[in-house]
Design a protein around this motif. Structure first.
Motif, PDB file in Angstrom:
ATOM      1  N   ASN A 251      -8.764 -37.338  10.890  1.00 48.13           N
ATOM      2  CA  ASN A 251      -8.534 -37.210   9.264  1.00 48.13           C
ATOM      3  C   ASN A 251      -7.033 -36.944   9.128  1.00 48.13           C
ATOM      4  OD1 ASN A 251      -8.106 -34.685  10.159  1.00 48.13           O
ATOM      5  ND2 ASN A 251     -10.031 -33.867   9.149  1.00 48.13           N
TER       6      ASN A 251
ATOM      7  N   TRP B  75     -14.349 -35.362  10.484  1.00 55.13           N
ATOM      8  CA  TRP B  75     -14.010 -36.625  11.302  1.00 55.13           C
ATOM      9  C   TRP B  75     -13.185 -36.690  12.566  1.00 55.13           C
ATOM     10  CZ3 TRP B  75     -11.678 -39.914   6.463  1.00 55.13           C
ATOM     11  CH2 TRP B  75     -12.713 -39.952   5.377  1.00 55.13           C
TER      12      TRP B  75
ATOM     13  N   ASN C 127     -15.906 -43.013  13.386  1.00 52.77           N
ATOM     14  CA  ASN C 127     -14.974 -41.746  12.975  1.00 52.77           C
ATOM     15  C   ASN C 127     -15.795 -40.718  12.719  1.00 52.77           C
ATOM     16  OD1 ASN C 127     -12.193 -40.954  12.978  1.00 52.77           O
ATOM     17  ND2 ASN C 127     -12.418 -41.062  10.691  1.00 52.77           N
TER      18      ASN C 127
ATOM     19  N   ASN D   2     -20.650 -45.569  12.716  1.00 55.56           N
ATOM     20  CA  ASN D   2     -20.703 -44.085  12.012  1.00 55.56           C
ATOM     21  C   ASN D   2     -22.372 -43.856  12.059  1.00 55.56           C
ATOM     22  OD1 ASN D   2     -18.158 -42.916  11.599  1.00 55.56           O
ATOM     23  ND2 ASN D   2     -17.819 -45.037  10.510  1.00 55.56           N
TER      24      ASN D   2
ATOM     25  N   GLY E 217     -15.379 -35.088   5.886  1.00 53.22           N
ATOM     26  CA  GLY E 217     -14.283 -35.542   6.071  1.00 53.22           C
ATOM     27  C   GLY E 217     -13.300 -34.513   7.091  1.00 53.22           C
TER      28      GLY E 217
ATOM     29  N   LEU F 225     -18.530 -40.313  10.378  1.00 49.78           N
ATOM     30  CA  LEU F 225     -18.479 -39.951   8.858  1.00 49.78           C
ATOM     31  C   LEU F 225     -19.874 -39.675   8.805  1.00 49.78           C
ATOM     32  CD1 LEU F 225     -15.620 -41.729   8.966  1.00 49.78           C
ATOM     33  CD2 LEU F 225     -16.749 -42.688   6.363  1.00 49.78           C
TER      34      LEU F 225
ATOM     35  N   TYR G 212     -14.131 -38.843   1.423  1.00 51.42           N
ATOM     36  CA  TYR G 212     -13.781 -37.831   2.478  1.00 51.42           C
ATOM     37  C   TYR G 212     -14.742 -36.564   2.230  1.00 51.42           C
ATOM     38  CZ  TYR G 212     -10.957 -34.207   4.723  1.00 51.42           C
ATOM     39  OH  TYR G 212     -10.354 -33.239   5.490  1.00 51.42           O
TER      40      TYR G 212
END
Length: 242
Positions: free
Chosen positions: A134, A131, A169, A194, A128, A171, A123
């Motif tokens: 999250n 994201w 997501n 990602n 994170g 990342l 994370y």
């Protein structure tokens, strides 16, 4: 919401904020103000208990029935009445923790230690806070808590992480070397799509002997594949997309 800040003063105050719905960690202002009694019990507070915080009260501190994860190893001056019971304490506990003082009750898995600590490294290493989703990734309790919502994208079986799906997501960054090494029961990893996830797949992936599905397609990963790929028949893959 979060606990309100308390402004500095030379006089001690009595603060009772129990039985509310406060979330988050203990503000730094609570480590510099003096209290007679401080009660934060029966909220949804997370994170660590600061050492200075415990030394600020002259009569007592009650942080029971929250989701705190860790305690200071040494507390020079305990207040006479203190209650740590019913939190999500990580093991091993400090030597001063008796079963009644530092019980975990029925809160499920511990705070962010073990599997949770490694996942939380992912994370922090991949942005994170930014994201796309999250939800529930918090340092106050583990990913497989039995009473709080599971961390987004994490599937647990028998209190162990068995799948991670963080596809598409946002990342951004690299995968820490030890993120997955402690996830001995993991079967599925999907970090695909990602496009700013960079670096290489850590060699520690070779320890994931239960892994059956790995998807890191459409990322920006480089370098050699971990040695578990050769020969492939030694790993029980049903799906592999790199």
């Amino acid at each position: 919401g979060s606990l309100p800040d308390i402004y500095p003063s030379t006089s001690a105050i009595d603060v009772r904020l129990s039985y509310n719905d406060f979330t988050g960690t203990i503000p730094s202002s609570y480590t510099t103000r003096s209290f007679t009694r401080l009660s934060l019990s029966n909220n949804k507070l997370t994170g660590a208990i600061p050492t200075n915080f415990l030394q600020r009260a002259t009569v007592g501190v009650d942080v029971s029935n929250n989701f705190f994860g860790s305690l200071p190893n040494v507390v020079p001056n305990f207040p006479p009445n203190i209650n740590f019971a019913c939190n999500n304490w990580c093991s091993p506990l400090p030597s001063y923790c008796t079963p009644s003082l530092c019980s975990t009750c029925a809160l499920g898995s511990s705070g962010v230690c073990g599997e949770g600590a490694r996942l939380y490294d992912l994370y922090t290493s991949t942005g994170g806070p930014n994201w796309a989703n999250n939800s529930n990734w918090t340092p106050g309790y583990g990913p497989c808590s039995q009473v709080l919502p599971k961390w987004y994208g994490v599937t647990c079986t028998n209190n162990s992480v068995t799948a991670i799906n963080l596809a598409n997501n946002n990342l951004v960054g690299t995968i820490p070397n030890d993120t997955f090494s402690s996830l001995t029961s993991i079967q599925v990893i999907d970090l695909s799509n990602n496009k700013r996830l960079s670096g290489s797949l850590p060699a520690s992936f070779i320890s994931l002997t239960h892994l059956t599905s790995l998807n890191v397609a459409n990322c920006n990963l480089t370098g050699d594949l971990p040695p578990f790929m050769d020969p492939l028949p030694s790993y029980p893959f049903s799906f592999l997309n790199v």
